[in-house]
Design a protein around this motif. Structure first.
Motif, short mmCIF file in Angstrom:
data_model
loop_
_atom_site.label_atom_id
_atom_site.label_comp_id
_atom_site.label_asym_id
_atom_site.label_seq_id
_atom_site.Cartn_x
_atom_site.Cartn_y
_atom_site.Cartn_z
N GLY A 117 4.05 6.65 1.97
CA GLY A 117 4.04 7.11 0.25
C GLY A 117 4.43 8.39 -0.26
O GLY A 117 5.53 8.09 -1.40
N ARG B 127 1.48 0.37 -4.32
CA ARG B 127 2.41 0.28 -3.58
C ARG B 127 1.58 -0.12 -2.59
O ARG B 127 0.89 0.77 -2.52
N GLN C 200 1.70 6.76 -10.04
CA GLN C 200 2.61 5.99 -8.71
C GLN C 200 1.41 5.90 -8.47
O GLN C 200 0.99 6.89 -7.91
N ALA D 22 -0.72 6.94 2.82
CA ALA D 22 -0.41 8.08 1.82
C ALA D 22 0.21 8.87 2.05
O ALA D 22 1.29 9.50 1.14
N LEU E 68 -3.21 9.21 -4.38
CA LEU E 68 -2.62 8.91 -2.32
C LEU E 68 -4.22 7.74 -2.63
O LEU E 68 -5.32 8.89 -2.76
N VAL F 35 -0.49 4.35 -4.42
CA VAL F 35 -0.11 4.10 -2.72
C VAL F 35 -2.05 4.01 -2.25
O VAL F 35 -2.74 4.43 -1.89
N GLU F 36 -1.60 2.64 -1.57
CA GLU F 36 -3.08 2.30 -0.80
C GLU F 36 -2.57 1.40 -0.10
O GLU F 36 -1.49 0.22 -0.11
#
Length: 284
Positions: A135, A128, A101, A132, A80, A103-104
């Motif tokens: 996501g 993606r 993975q 955060a 995250l 999330v930004e």
């Protein structure tokens, strides 16, 4: 900007969602760059050596990655906050075939990093764009072996990523043997940090905190790594590694960490606040 740079180049600046991003060359490492956003150091990346972690807090998170499973075993990791993907690169390099993975929220920052600090396309890293917590809600139950929260907006952790409700979703996304690690900042009375520890202690069976001793005493504003899991943590080895870092730190756990919280209340969505702003000139 050219992708093959030398340390003699001058800093470069580009507007992104979080303000002005600056890529500052590392004069000692020809293919290494520090990313600053809004004047605050954000990430350090060595394109020639993904295993090099320059920032003290990133080294401590690197220790967590190293100790999350036996050496070399692939991990499923959720990040995250992406920044320059320093920790995702480290994981991919040290644990080949890991699936990650990221999330930004700042998609302009991601595009800058993708263009100017490119990572190996063979690495299983999916980035993606988005918030955060939103996501995190899309991560399947029990998917992650490791979940790292390293999210800052204007150098502060957003309030909605500090609550018991947020940690409940972290726990849902983690494998029962998984680890949660969060990069937090505080100073002075450490009310924010104590609240984060108390909230993690209410959510998980085991917790630990790694930081510079001066930060833990409230003498200096800085980073602290909060670690939590529903299984025994690798306290002895983490303590040894943190203590022998170039900038030595301390690991608190058990009774000492319970005493550190000093009765701090659990943070909820209704009481959550962002982490305190850093003092003026702390990044000068």
């Amino acid at each position: 900007m050219a992708r093959h740079r030398r340390g003699t180049e001058e800093p470069r600046t580009t507007p992104v969602g979080g303000g002005l991003a600056e890529l500052r060359p590392d004069r000692e490492r020809p293919q290494a760059w520090t990313l600053l956003v809004g004047g605050a150091p954000h990430s350090h990346v060595d394109l020639a050596d993904p295993a090099h972690l320059d920032f003290a807090y990133q080294r401590r998170l690197g220790h967590v990655i190293d100790l999350a499973a036996p050496p070399g075993r692939p991990l499923r990791v959720v990040h995250l906050g992406g920044g320059a993907l320093t920790l995702a690169r480290y994981t991919a390099h040290t644990r080949p075939r890991s699936t990650q993975q990221v999330v930004e929220l700042d998609t302009a920052l991601t595009e800058l990093v993708r263009a100017e600090l490119p990572w190996d396309r063979a690495w299983r890293i999916k980035v993606r764009g988005g918030d955060a917590r939103e996501g995190l809600a899309k991560v399947p139950d029990g998917w992650a072996d490791l979940l790292i929260a390293d999210v800052f907006a204007a150098a502060r952790t957003p309030a909605h990523l500090t609550s018991a409700e947020f940690l409940a979703d972290v726990r849902r996304a983690l494998d029962p043997q998984g680890l949660y690690a969060a990069n937090l900042t505080d100073g002075g009375a450490l009310a924010f940090l104590r609240g984060q520890v108390a909230t993690a202690q209410a959510a998980f069976a085991e917790t630990a905190l790694a930081a510079d001793p001066a930060v833990l005493r409230g003498k200096r504003f800085g980073n602290a790594i909060l670690l939590a899991a529903d299984r025994p943590l690798p306290i002895a080895e983490l303590t040894r590694r943190v203590a022998t870092d170039p900038h030595p730190g301390r690991v608190e756990h058990g009774r000492a960490l319970a005493d550190f919280t000093a009765g701090a209340p659990v943070v909820t969505d209704t009481t959550a606040t962002a982490s305190p702003p850093p003092p003026a000139h702390v990044f000068d």
